[in-house]
Design a protein around this motif. Structure first.
Motif, PDB file in Angstrom:
ATOM      1  N   VAL A  32       0.841  -1.201   0.000  1.00 60.54           N
ATOM      2  CA  VAL A  32       0.000   0.000   0.000  1.00 60.54           C
ATOM      3  C   VAL A  32       0.875   1.249   0.000  1.00 60.54           C
ATOM      4  CG1 VAL A  32      -1.870   1.215   1.206  1.00 60.54           C
ATOM      5  CG2 VAL A  32      -1.552  -1.213   1.559  1.00 60.54           C
ATOM      6  N   ILE A  33       0.455   2.247  -0.740  1.00 57.13           N
ATOM      7  CA  ILE A  33       1.121   3.550  -0.641  1.00 57.13           C
ATOM      8  C   ILE A  33       0.159   4.490   0.066  1.00 57.13           C
ATOM      9  CG2 ILE A  33       2.052   5.507  -1.928  1.00 57.13           C
ATOM     10  CD1 ILE A  33       3.222   3.557  -3.878  1.00 57.13           C
ATOM     11  N   GLY A  34       0.604   5.038   1.174  1.00 54.89           N
ATOM     12  CA  GLY A  34      -0.287   5.856   1.998  1.00 54.89           C
ATOM     13  C   GLY A  34      -0.008   7.343   1.819  1.00 54.89           C
ATOM     14  N   PHE A  35      -1.045   8.065   1.429  1.00 58.29           N
ATOM     15  CA  PHE A  35      -0.944   9.534   1.384  1.00 58.29           C
ATOM     16  C   PHE A  35      -1.784  10.140   2.510  1.00 58.29           C
ATOM     17  CE2 PHE A  35      -0.047   8.742  -3.241  1.00 58.29           C
ATOM     18  CZ  PHE A  35       1.220   9.288  -3.261  1.00 58.29           C
ATOM     19  N   GLY A  36      -2.052   9.324   3.512  1.00 58.51           N
ATOM     20  CA  GLY A  36      -2.949   9.780   4.569  1.00 58.51           C
ATOM     21  C   GLY A  36      -2.253  10.486   5.713  1.00 58.51           C
ATOM     22  N   ALA A  37      -0.925  10.284   5.806  1.00 58.86           N
ATOM     23  CA  ALA A  37      -0.214  10.686   7.023  1.00 58.86           C
ATOM     24  C   ALA A  37      -0.399  12.147   7.399  1.00 58.86           C
ATOM     25  CB  ALA A  37       1.273  10.407   6.871  1.00 58.86           C
ATOM     26  N   LYS A 305       3.077  15.948 -10.536  1.00 60.14           N
ATOM     27  CA  LYS A 305       2.513  14.617 -10.831  1.00 60.14           C
ATOM     28  C   LYS A 305       0.983  14.672 -10.847  1.00 60.14           C
ATOM     29  CE  LYS A 305       4.243  11.138 -11.144  1.00 60.14           C
ATOM     30  NZ  LYS A 305       4.638  10.489 -12.417  1.00 60.14           N
ATOM     31  N   LEU A 306       0.406  15.374  -9.900  1.00 64.86           N
ATOM     32  CA  LEU A 306      -1.069  15.423  -9.840  1.00 64.86           C
ATOM     33  C   LEU A 306      -1.647  16.155 -11.057  1.00 64.86           C
ATOM     34  CD1 LEU A 306      -1.584  16.138  -6.033  1.00 64.86           C
ATOM     35  CD2 LEU A 306      -2.298  14.072  -7.249  1.00 64.86           C
ATOM     36  N   LYS A 307      -0.881  17.119 -11.551  1.00 61.01           N
ATOM     37  CA  LYS A 307      -1.352  17.862 -12.728  1.00 61.01           C
ATOM     38  C   LYS A 307      -1.422  16.971 -13.966  1.00 61.01           C
ATOM     39  CE  LYS A 307      -0.441  22.695 -11.714  1.00 61.01           C
ATOM     40  NZ  LYS A 307       0.534  23.767 -11.713  1.00 61.01           N
ATOM     41  N   GLU A 308      -0.692  15.856 -13.928  1.00 58.94           N
ATOM     42  CA  GLU A 308      -0.716  14.933 -15.082  1.00 58.94           C
ATOM     43  C   GLU A 308      -2.029  14.165 -15.156  1.00 58.94           C
ATOM     44  OE1 GLU A 308       2.538  12.213 -14.565  1.00 58.94           O
ATOM     45  OE2 GLU A 308       4.053  13.791 -14.845  1.00 58.94           O
ATOM     46  N   ILE A 309      -2.809  14.185 -14.082  1.00 60.75           N
ATOM     47  CA  ILE A 309      -4.051  13.390 -14.074  1.00 60.75           C
ATOM     48  C   ILE A 309      -5.192  14.231 -14.643  1.00 60.75           C
ATOM     49  CG2 ILE A 309      -5.669  12.059 -12.663  1.00 60.75           C
ATOM     50  CD1 ILE A 309      -3.472  11.657 -10.613  1.00 60.75           C
ATOM     51  N   ILE A 375       5.741   9.041  -3.784  1.00 59.67           N
ATOM     52  CA  ILE A 375       4.926  10.060  -4.468  1.00 59.67           C
ATOM     53  C   ILE A 375       4.807   9.691  -5.949  1.00 59.67           C
ATOM     54  CG2 ILE A 375       4.843  12.494  -5.202  1.00 59.67           C
ATOM     55  CD1 ILE A 375       6.134  13.191  -2.453  1.00 59.67           C
ATOM     56  N   ILE A 376       5.932   9.339  -6.556  1.00 61.00           N
ATOM     57  CA  ILE A 376       5.912   9.018  -7.989  1.00 61.00           C
ATOM     58  C   ILE A 376       5.049   7.769  -8.230  1.00 61.00           C
ATOM     59  CG2 ILE A 376       7.329   8.269  -9.960  1.00 61.00           C
ATOM     60  CD1 ILE A 376       9.598  10.048  -8.701  1.00 61.00           C
ATOM     61  N   GLU A 377       5.336   6.721  -7.497  1.00 56.97           N
ATOM     62  CA  GLU A 377       4.602   5.471  -7.744  1.00 56.97           C
ATOM     63  C   GLU A 377       3.117   5.607  -7.376  1.00 56.97           C
ATOM     64  OE1 GLU A 377       6.287   1.833  -6.226  1.00 56.97           O
ATOM     65  OE2 GLU A 377       4.394   0.777  -6.620  1.00 56.97           O
ATOM     66  N   GLY A 378       2.860   6.276  -6.245  1.00 57.54           N
ATOM     67  CA  GLY A 378       1.472   6.391  -5.777  1.00 57.54           C
ATOM     68  C   GLY A 378       0.614   7.197  -6.733  1.00 57.54           C
ATOM     69  N   VAL A 379       1.128   8.334  -7.200  1.00 61.72           N
ATOM     70  CA  VAL A 379       0.316   9.159  -8.097  1.00 61.72           C
ATOM     71  C   VAL A 379       0.186   8.466  -9.460  1.00 61.72           C
ATOM     72  CG1 VAL A 379      -0.018  11.445  -9.122  1.00 61.72           C
ATOM     73  CG2 VAL A 379       0.929  11.260  -6.835  1.00 61.72           C
ATOM     74  N   ASP A 380       1.236   7.754  -9.888  1.00 54.26           N
ATOM     75  CA  ASP A 380       1.108   6.978 -11.139  1.00 54.26           C
ATOM     76  C   ASP A 380      -0.005   5.940 -11.009  1.00 54.26           C
ATOM     77  OD1 ASP A 380       3.001   8.327 -12.574  1.00 54.26           O
ATOM     78  OD2 ASP A 380       4.628   6.890 -12.194  1.00 54.26           O
TER      79      ASP A 380
END
Ligand SMILES: Cc1ncc(COP(=O)(O)O)c(C=O)c1O
Length: 389
Positions: A32-37, A305-309, A375-380
């Protein structure tokens, strides 16, 4: 057993619940990649740890004064003088079990049934429940239509004869935005005019980017300072979330009343943690700046990275370690950002915090208190999971 009505209405903290879920999935061996912290991924600096260990060895294991060790209160006063130019005395300071605890004590001391407290939205998840626990009403002011910037006009419109206070959090959790000093000056004037308390939650003040400067309403004038309560703590600046040390600086009579409340509930915060907190404030500050720079680099990375979505809109956060993109298109599809977050954790093993708890259901919060690799893997992963829809 019957649960009291007051507590029945309180939702659990969604961010803490997400952190627990990520830990559970990781324990099951899931990648899991957590962006919750809601906490720095760095460890507490060694000198701070060493001083607490030494305090334990020395026998600093007993009750301390309810409102904190005098050494810590002195260190807080010195810090407030250097950083704000304000002369606080120990009687203006209370140390609590985290800034959260200071805030709760402060709200309970200042507000009660019939009062209204203004809370700019998006807001940190705990403000409305804590305010409502006092019996007061949290009146939210939606800043989403104005790039998350609070203006004096918005505040003026929200003020009623029942308004007793306003909560300001800049840099903000979850938006990362810093409020405009000129607007803050006008907002402070409104608070003076309407006899309102200003709760200034400055917990992210040291994590601020580019050439944006931290500005505190407390520095506007002695009149404004006398109704401002600065709330801060060691959690974010010194990576000490588990130590549970926070504080409030403000009017001595209110602080005294908070101390009475604390004396009948938790008593003092942990003795040796307070010693560590003294070291955090008085010791070498280089780690604070080094880490700030790391957060800034990660902020740049996550925003690009988020702008790529497709469909994600994001303004670069000016501080804190949170990004808060608008994801409106996807939210409609999933019936709310909670649905989107559920989809991402299930299909991409990526944890993000839905915006509902922050008063912004068309957003999700991604903390960048995690490595560049994550960050890279999670946003990808997020981009790929959404591309197949
Ligand atoms: C805006 C804000 N205020 C206060 C706190 C509380 O911090 P602590 O209780 O760890 O000092 C947090 C923690 O996430 C926060 O984001």
């Amino acid at each position: 057993m019957k649960i009291s009505q007051v507590v029945s209405k309180i939702p659990g903290s969604p961010t803490l619940a997400l952190t627990a879920k990520v830990k559970q999935l990781k324990a099951q061996g899931k990648n899991v990649i957590g962006f919750g912290a809601g906490e720095p991924d760095f460890d507490t600096p060694d000198p701070i740890k060493a001083s607490a260990i030494e305090a334990l060895r020395r026998g600093t294991t007993k009750y301390t004064p309810v409102d904190g060790l005098s050494e810590l209160k002195d260190a807080i006063c010195a810090n407030v003088y250097v950083d704000y130019g304000l002369k606080a005395l120990p009687e203006n300071v209370i140390v609590s079990c985290g800034a959260k605890h200071s805030l709760y004590n402060l709200f309970l001391t200042l507000f009660e049934g019939g009062d209204e407290v203004l809370v700019p939205a998006p807001y940190w998840v705990s403000y409305p429940p804590m305010i409502e626990l006092t019996g007061a009403k949290a009146v939210t002011i939606d800043t989403r239509g104005n790039d998350m910037q609070l203006t004096a006009d918005m505040v003026k419109e929200a003020i009623t004869p029942r308004s007793r206070g306003i909560v300001l959090n800049s840099p903000s959790n979850p938006t990362g935005m810093v409020f405009d000093p000129h607007e803050l000056e006008k907002i402070a004037a409104l608070c003076v005019e309407n006899d309102m308390a200003i709760i200034s939650d400055d917990i992210y003040r040291k994590i601020i980017f580019d050439d944006v400067e931290f500005f505190s309403v407390a520095t506007i004038s002695p009149e404004v300072a006398s109704r401002t309560f600065i709330v801060d703590g060691m959690s974010k600046t010194y990576a000490m979330t588990g130590w549970r040390i926070g504080y409030c600086v403000g009017d001595k009579d209110v602080i005294k009343a908070m101390s009475r409340l604390q004396s009948q509930s938790t008593s003092n915060p942990t003795s040796f943690a307070q010693v560590g907190a003294v070291t955090s404030l008085t010791g070498d500050q280089s780690a604070v700046e080094e880490r700030r720079k790391v957060f800034e680099k990660r902020r740049d990375l996550i925003v690009s990275k988020l702008k790529e979505i497709p469909g994600f809109e994001i303004a670069p956060p000016q501080g804190s370690f949170y990004s808060f993109p608008s994801v409106r298109g996807y939210v409609d599809r999933f019936g709310g950002s909670e649905g989107l977050a559920e989809y991402l954790i299930t299909s991409a093993l990526v944890a993000v915090v839905p915006g509902e708890g922050f008063g912004a259901p068309d957003h999700i919060r991604l903390s960048f208190a995690t490595s560049e690799k994550n960050i890279i893997e999670g946003v990808d992963r997020i981009r790929e999971a959404l591309a197949v829809l």
